[in-house]
Design an enzyme around this catalytic site. Structure first.
Site, PDB file in Angstrom:
ATOM      1  N   GLN A  38       0.823  -1.213   0.000  1.00  0.00           N
ATOM      2  CA  GLN A  38       0.000   0.000   0.000  1.00  0.00           C
ATOM      3  C   GLN A  38       0.857   1.265   0.000  1.00  0.00           C
ATOM      4  OE1 GLN A  38      -0.036  -2.425   2.293  1.00  0.00           O
ATOM      5  NE2 GLN A  38      -0.299  -1.640   4.389  1.00  0.00           N
TER       6      GLN A  38
ATOM      7  N   THR B 265      17.733 -11.190   1.095  1.00  0.00           N
ATOM      8  CA  THR B 265      19.161 -10.884   1.019  1.00  0.00           C
ATOM      9  C   THR B 265      19.984 -12.132   0.756  1.00  0.00           C
ATOM     10  OG1 THR B 265      20.949  -9.690   2.125  1.00  0.00           O
ATOM     11  CG2 THR B 265      19.618 -11.162   3.481  1.00  0.00           C
TER      12      THR B 265
ATOM     13  N   GLN C 261      24.092 -12.549   7.416  1.00  0.00           N
ATOM     14  CA  GLN C 261      23.024 -12.320   6.452  1.00  0.00           C
ATOM     15  C   GLN C 261      21.828 -13.229   6.712  1.00  0.00           C
ATOM     16  OE1 GLN C 261      23.217  -9.579   4.258  1.00  0.00           O
ATOM     17  NE2 GLN C 261      24.838  -9.356   5.780  1.00  0.00           N
TER      18      GLN C 261
ATOM     19  N   HIS D  91      18.839 -11.833   8.757  1.00  0.00           N
ATOM     20  CA  HIS D  91      17.804 -10.951   8.222  1.00  0.00           C
ATOM     21  C   HIS D  91      16.439 -11.609   8.152  1.00  0.00           C
ATOM     22  CE1 HIS D  91      19.710  -7.220   6.902  1.00  0.00           C
ATOM     23  NE2 HIS D  91      20.775  -7.921   6.559  1.00  0.00           N
TER      24      HIS D  91
ATOM     25  N   GLU E 148      24.009 -10.870  -4.464  1.00  0.00           N
ATOM     26  CA  GLU E 148      23.830  -9.498  -3.977  1.00  0.00           C
ATOM     27  C   GLU E 148      25.120  -9.021  -3.312  1.00  0.00           C
ATOM     28  OE1 GLU E 148      20.867  -7.079  -0.900  1.00  0.00           O
ATOM     29  OE2 GLU E 148      21.139  -9.243  -0.696  1.00  0.00           O
ATOM     30  N   HIS E 149      25.633  -9.813  -2.380  1.00  0.00           N
ATOM     31  CA  HIS E 149      26.914  -9.534  -1.711  1.00  0.00           C
ATOM     32  C   HIS E 149      27.854 -10.702  -1.972  1.00  0.00           C
ATOM     33  CE1 HIS E 149      23.625  -7.987   0.979  1.00  0.00           C
ATOM     34  NE2 HIS E 149      24.337  -6.873   0.908  1.00  0.00           N
TER      35      HIS E 149
ATOM     36  N   ASP F 276      26.916  -2.893   4.870  1.00  0.00           N
ATOM     37  CA  ASP F 276      25.551  -2.654   5.332  1.00  0.00           C
ATOM     38  C   ASP F 276      25.418  -1.300   6.022  1.00  0.00           C
ATOM     39  OD1 ASP F 276      24.479  -5.005   4.402  1.00  0.00           O
ATOM     40  OD2 ASP F 276      24.750  -6.097   6.279  1.00  0.00           O
TER      41      ASP F 276
ATOM     42  N   HIS G 281       9.063  11.057 -43.051  1.00  0.00           N
ATOM     43  CA  HIS G 281      10.257  11.377 -42.266  1.00  0.00           C
ATOM     44  C   HIS G 281      11.250  12.160 -43.131  1.00  0.00           C
ATOM     45  CE1 HIS G 281       8.658   8.573 -39.374  1.00  0.00           C
ATOM     46  NE2 HIS G 281       9.711   8.679 -38.580  1.00  0.00           N
TER      47      HIS G 281
END
Length: 443
Positions: A197, A247, A269, A272, A338-339, A372, A431
């Protein structure tokens, strides 16, 4: 504790690796059927829908959707001095790194009297999302706001879920540490709206009494699968940074690595989310066994042991055995983490051979946790293998390149016949006529 995938002696082609490597089950498409009616409800009923959805999903109805200025001030005043100092270091280092990312306008002289200039222009307004959930992320405020500010975005708004646990002046508003980080960065437009939302509110805008939240051009920031689904659903109406998934950390390590360091980083990690991915890629069976032992010991002792254990034993985590570092590089480039940590002999040289990663952490003293919070790099990074084609959040994420074309009549005359020829080849004669009309005009 962690599963083992043995790729030694196998042909490491793209198809084999796609099937063999651990990945989280993260079905954004399946979440769309939940998200679509929520987005439509926000579009149609605005603030009233947002209040009701806050009660439904966050368990609390905020006193107002926009967080009052005095609440932001109170959050900063109440912030622990050590946390404030740490946030300021994070802000200062992020500003230092991101300031060097700002592109400059360039003008190319294509021909005498003909130039093309590329202007870099910030988006007009952005909505930055900061998740709630299992942890508090003031660091995500820093990582989203700093590049937007350095891109010189004119209007910045932040949304974060209201927290039912808050009391006093903060009751019904986002976590006070998140509010304090906004205040520290000078962000005064903050909304107590979470989840899908929040993305819908940014995309469509809403009115709450005398408060007007204008629609944004771009939404950035991580979130759960429903936030990702809302981004997918609304992409086109708004720009998005990425559909961020759980992650990930991958560690490419050889026998020189300290197994306790590797285990600590894998767990960091996994902390998380139960869907977080922690993957070790190594050519050393001895290291793999030592890391497994260290992981078991550390996971049992850490604060969020249940969450960590769920992540480490899930299908998305594991140890991958390879023949040598060359094979390890093939694997991590296919995984596109990602890492990615590189903890090997001559780690600097090995890291230069990595092509696909959101961020690369080189050597034993560059853990992902540093990135991080306080390395100066950005921690909003591509997940789910998207690092093979996408970049992390940066100043560039908030800029658009606009080509400005300026030709004199002589310059147009010189190239005009080629334009007419190509227009004819494409069966678009009008054109070409747009050029010949100018060249034949009596001016």
């Amino acid at each position: 504790m962690m599963s083992t995938t043995d790729l030694r002696g196998r042909d490491l082609n793209a198809r084999t690796l796609r099937e063999a490597l651990p990945r989280a089950e993260y079905d954004v498409e399946a979440a769309l059927h939940v998200v679509r009616p929520l987005v439509d409800d926000v579009r149609d009923r605005g603030a009233q829908a947002l209040y009701e959805l806050g009660e439904r999903f966050d368990g609390v109805r905020p006193p107002s959707l926009r967080v009052p200025a005095e609440v932001l001030t109170a959050a900063l005043d109440a912030l622990d001095p050590d946390v404030r100092a740490a946030l300021q270091v994070s802000i200062d280092r992020a500003r230092l790194v991101h300031a060097d990312q700002r592109r400059t306008d360039t003008t190319t002289k294509v021909a005498p009297g003909g130039t093309v200039t590329e202007r870099w222009v910030p988006v007009d307004r952005v909505g930055l999302y900061v998740p709630g959930g299992l942890a508090v992320y003031p660091s995500s405020v820093v990582m989203n706001v700093v590049p937007a500010q350095l891109a010189e975005v004119g209007s910045i708004a932040v949304a974060s879920p209201p927290q039912k646990e808050n009391t006093g002046v903060f009751a019904g508003y986002p976590n006070p540490t998140i509010l304090a980080a906004c205040a520290l960065l000078g962000i005064d437009e903050v909304y107590a709206v979470g989840g899908a939302q929040a993305v819908a509110a940014f995309a469509h805008g809403f009115t709450d009494g005398d408060v007007e939240c204008e629609p944004v051009s771009l939404v950035t920031g991580p979130g759960n699968v429903y936030v990702a689904a809302a981004k997918r659903h609304l992409k086109g109406l708004i720009g998005i940074d990425a559909e961020a998934g759980p992650t990930e950390i991958a560690v490419l390590a050889d026998a020189t690595a300290d197994p306790d360091f590797v285990a600590a980083d894998l767990i960091s990690q996994a902390e998380h989310d139960p869907l977080a991915a922690s993957v070790l890629v190594t050519d050393s069976l001895d290291l793999a066994e030592a890391v497994q032992a260290a992981v078991a010991r550390r996971a049992a002792a850490t604060k969020h042991s249940e969450r960590v254990t769920a992540a480490l034993t899930g299908r998305q985590s594991g140890v991958v055995l390879v023949d040598d570092l060359d094979a390890g590089l093939v694997v991590v480039n296919a995984y596109a983490a990602e890492h990615l940590e590189v903890i090997t002999a001559d780690a600097e040289a090995v890291a230069t051979r990595v092509r696909n990663a959101g961020a690369i952490f080189v050597g034993p003293d560059s853990p992902v946790s540093l990135g991080d919070y306080a390395a100066g790099s950005n921690h909003v990074l591509p997940t789910g293998g998207c690092a093979c084609h996408s970049s992390g959040l940066s100043v560039q994420s908030f800029l658009r390149g606009i080509h400005v074309i300026s030709y004199s009549r002589d310059a147009l005359r010189e190239v005009g016949p080629h334009v007419v020829t190509l227009a004819g080849a494409e069966d678009l004669p009008a054109h070409g006529e747009a050029v010949t009309a100018r060249l034949e005009a009596d001016r």
